[in-house]
Design an enzyme around this catalytic site. Structure first.
Site, mmCIF file in Angstrom:
data_model
loop_
_atom_site.group_PDB
_atom_site.id
_atom_site.type_symbol
_atom_site.label_atom_id
_atom_site.label_comp_id
_atom_site.label_asym_id
_atom_site.label_seq_id
_atom_site.Cartn_x
_atom_site.Cartn_y
_atom_site.Cartn_z
ATOM 1 N N ASP A 51 -2.396 -0.003 7.475
ATOM 2 C CA ASP A 51 -1.785 -0.842 6.444
ATOM 3 C C ASP A 51 -2.670 -2.049 6.150
ATOM 4 O O ASP A 51 -2.901 -2.407 4.991
ATOM 5 C CB ASP A 51 -0.402 -1.329 6.897
ATOM 6 C CG ASP A 51 0.504 -0.169 7.276
ATOM 7 O OD1 ASP A 51 0.139 0.985 6.982
ATOM 8 O OD2 ASP A 51 1.561 -0.419 7.870
ATOM 9 N N SER A 103 4.664 -1.111 3.087
ATOM 10 C CA SER A 103 3.994 -2.182 3.838
ATOM 11 C C SER A 103 4.321 -3.591 3.383
ATOM 12 O O SER A 103 3.475 -4.486 3.438
ATOM 13 C CB SER A 103 2.471 -2.016 3.800
ATOM 14 O OG SER A 103 2.095 -1.140 4.794
ATOM 15 N N SER A 104 5.561 -3.797 2.959
ATOM 16 C CA SER A 104 5.923 -5.155 2.555
ATOM 17 C C SER A 104 5.798 -6.116 3.739
ATOM 18 O O SER A 104 5.404 -7.273 3.571
ATOM 19 C CB SER A 104 7.350 -5.184 2.007
ATOM 20 O OG SER A 104 8.257 -4.714 2.978
ATOM 21 N N ARG A 145 0.838 -1.193 0.000
ATOM 22 C CA ARG A 145 0.000 0.000 0.000
ATOM 23 C C ARG A 145 0.879 1.251 0.000
ATOM 24 O O ARG A 145 2.037 1.222 0.404
ATOM 25 C CB ARG A 145 -0.945 0.030 1.202
ATOM 26 C CG ARG A 145 -0.256 0.222 2.569
ATOM 27 C CD ARG A 145 -0.259 1.654 3.059
ATOM 28 N NE ARG A 145 0.520 1.833 4.276
ATOM 29 C CZ ARG A 145 1.792 2.152 4.299
ATOM 30 N NH1 ARG A 145 2.470 2.282 3.177
ATOM 31 N NH2 ARG A 145 2.429 2.311 5.449
HETATM 32 C C1 GLA Z 1 3.453 2.274 9.662
HETATM 33 C C2 GLA Z 1 2.385 1.661 10.553
HETATM 34 C C3 GLA Z 1 1.033 2.315 10.296
HETATM 35 C C4 GLA Z 1 1.140 3.836 10.398
HETATM 36 C C5 GLA Z 1 2.303 4.355 9.566
HETATM 37 C C6 GLA Z 1 2.529 5.823 9.753
HETATM 38 O O1 GLA Z 1 3.199 1.996 8.326
HETATM 39 O O2 GLA Z 1 2.294 0.284 10.316
HETATM 40 O O3 GLA Z 1 0.090 1.800 11.197
HETATM 41 O O4 GLA Z 1 1.258 4.207 11.737
HETATM 42 O O5 GLA Z 1 3.505 3.676 9.865
HETATM 43 O O6 GLA Z 1 1.437 6.544 9.302
#
Ligand code: GLA
Length: 403
Positions: free
Chosen positions: A184, A139-140, A40
């Site tokens: 995420d 978000s890997s 994402r």
């Molecule tokens: C990471 C976390 C999310 C969010 C972002 C910052 O991706 O997993 O939950 O807090 O950082 O927005």
């Protein structure tokens, strides 16, 4: 679900996962599947999801592919194309995390969560391939965890609802030591093609927000890795604590209340910059949705830039390389840009008009990437499309092949 008579019909990433499965475990049985779990990118609403404020991410057309089949033994075996070696084995049941930054922690988190909530009759043999840059703010790691969780559940004939998943997924990440929110996971499972996802928490709900068709999103990797469960874990958690300290000082009981009150008083803003960030970033999410609805790219771009300044100056989670990349993207003609994800390196998201996008990418290639050694431009600078989440439109997201 698409059914292919030949594995050649799979996407290259799915094909790699399927090939790796064969190498590791031999010919696949008829119950073999390959599923897609996207990464994402967050358009706006950074470091506010864990304060239960709404955010606006989208799933992208870069993903983890998991090839898997049920196994009789009560264990999950997995092997990753990026890591190599022979499969690792994790016994189903309660888990203990390995050292911080160990990729298997995300797999253990999946096994732990699945076993706590559902009754599992089978283990799985799995093979993973990915075209998602690692530790880059895309978000890997959450995709890796969700890929194993869904594979394990589907191999046990369990197809969880999005609400069921969102009940457990954010908590699952605490297993690896990060106190993140649910942004995420929501984006990865619930996004719709062609739209960003407006995600609300407490109670959880989500709504697709269509993207103007002539906007284009460019992801530019700074070249600095940002592994939030490794070295950056404590820094990430400190950002959350800094926001909460401001909330306590404000005398309010929640950020939902703080957001409803509007801009924080100047003294509080100055003393607790993280608090000011949270309240103002939440307002930017609302403004961004309005700008999207009006197709106002200039306004949307300015909102991204304001977000970046806040992340850089108030939360101090950007880096000089990421700041330079944001400036360079704008100098090359992007309407706006900002760091995306947890911070401390990773990727910048830039937005521009479809008609200018190739020229802008070309200019950025010359301006930023020509000065970096060891950065392969095709892997580090790419357009992303808003794609469907892992639990949406399975006809686009999942594939099964005849063995
Ligand atoms: C990471 C976390 C999310 C969010 C972002 C910052 O991706 O997993 O939950 O807090 O950082 O927005």
């Amino acid at each position: 679900m698409f059914s292919y008579s030949s594995p050649a019909a799979l996407s290259p990433t799915a094909q790699s996962a399927a090939n790796l499965f064969r190498q590791a475990y031999g010919p696949p049985p008829s119950s073999f599947r390959v599923d897609r779990v996207p990464g994402r990118v967050n358009l706006i609403g950074e470091h506010i999801d864990y304060h239960s404020l709404p955010v606006l991410p989208m799933a992208i057309d870069r993903q983890i592919a998991v090839a898997y089949a049920p196994a009789k033994a009560a264990e999950l075996r997995t092997v990753s194309a990026a890591i190599g070696g022979s499969p690792d084995t994790i016994h189903l049941g309660s888990q203990t995390p390995g050292p911080p930054g160990d990729w298997l922690n995300y797999v253990r988190a999946a096994v732990e969560a699945a076993g706590r909530r559902w009754r599992l009759r089978h283990g799985i043999s799995a093979a993973i391939a990915s075209d998602l840059p690692l530790a880059a703010g895309l978000s890997s790691s959450s995709a890796l965890m969700i890929a194993h969780l869904l594979a394990l559940l589907r191999a046990n004939d369990i197809e969880p609802s999005i609400d069921e998943l969102m009940d457990i997924l954010p908590e699952t990440e605490h297993f690896v030591g990060t106190r993140g929110g649910g942004m995420d996971h929501a984006a990865i499972v619930a996004s719709s093609p062609g739209a960003a996802l407006h995600v609300r928490f407490a109670p959880f709900s989500f709504e697709p927000v269509p993207l103007p068709e002539d906007w284009r999103f460019l992801v530019a990797h700074s070249g600095m890795h940002a592994e939030k469960s490794g070295a950056m874990r404590d820094a990430y958690n400190r950002v959350k604590q800094a926001g909460l300290a401001g909330l306590r000082a404000s005398g309010l009981t929640s950020f939902t209340e703080a957001r409803a009150n509007g801009a924080a008083p100047p003294d509080l803003r100055e003393k607790y910059p993280a608090f000011a960030h949270v309240v103002e970033e939440a307002a930017r999410v609302d403004q961004a949705i309005v700008a999207m609805g009006q197709g106002d790219l200039a306004a949307f771009g300015q909102i991204l830039l304001a977000s970046h300044r806040s992340l850089r100056d108030r939360l101090a989670i950007s880096t000089p390389a990421v700041d330079r990349l944001v400036d360079d993207a704008v100098a090359c003609g992007a309407d706006g840009a900002r760091m995306t994800g947890a911070g401390f390196g990773g990727c910048v998201l830039a937005v521009c008009r479809n008609t200018d996008c190739h020229e802008i990418r070309q200019a950025l290639k010359g301006r930023y990437y020509a000065r970096q050694t060891g950065l392969n431009v095709s892997e580090h600078l790419f357009f992303v499309q808003a794609s469907g989440g892992a639990c949406i439109q399975p006809s686009r997201g999942a594939t099964s092949i005849d063995a």
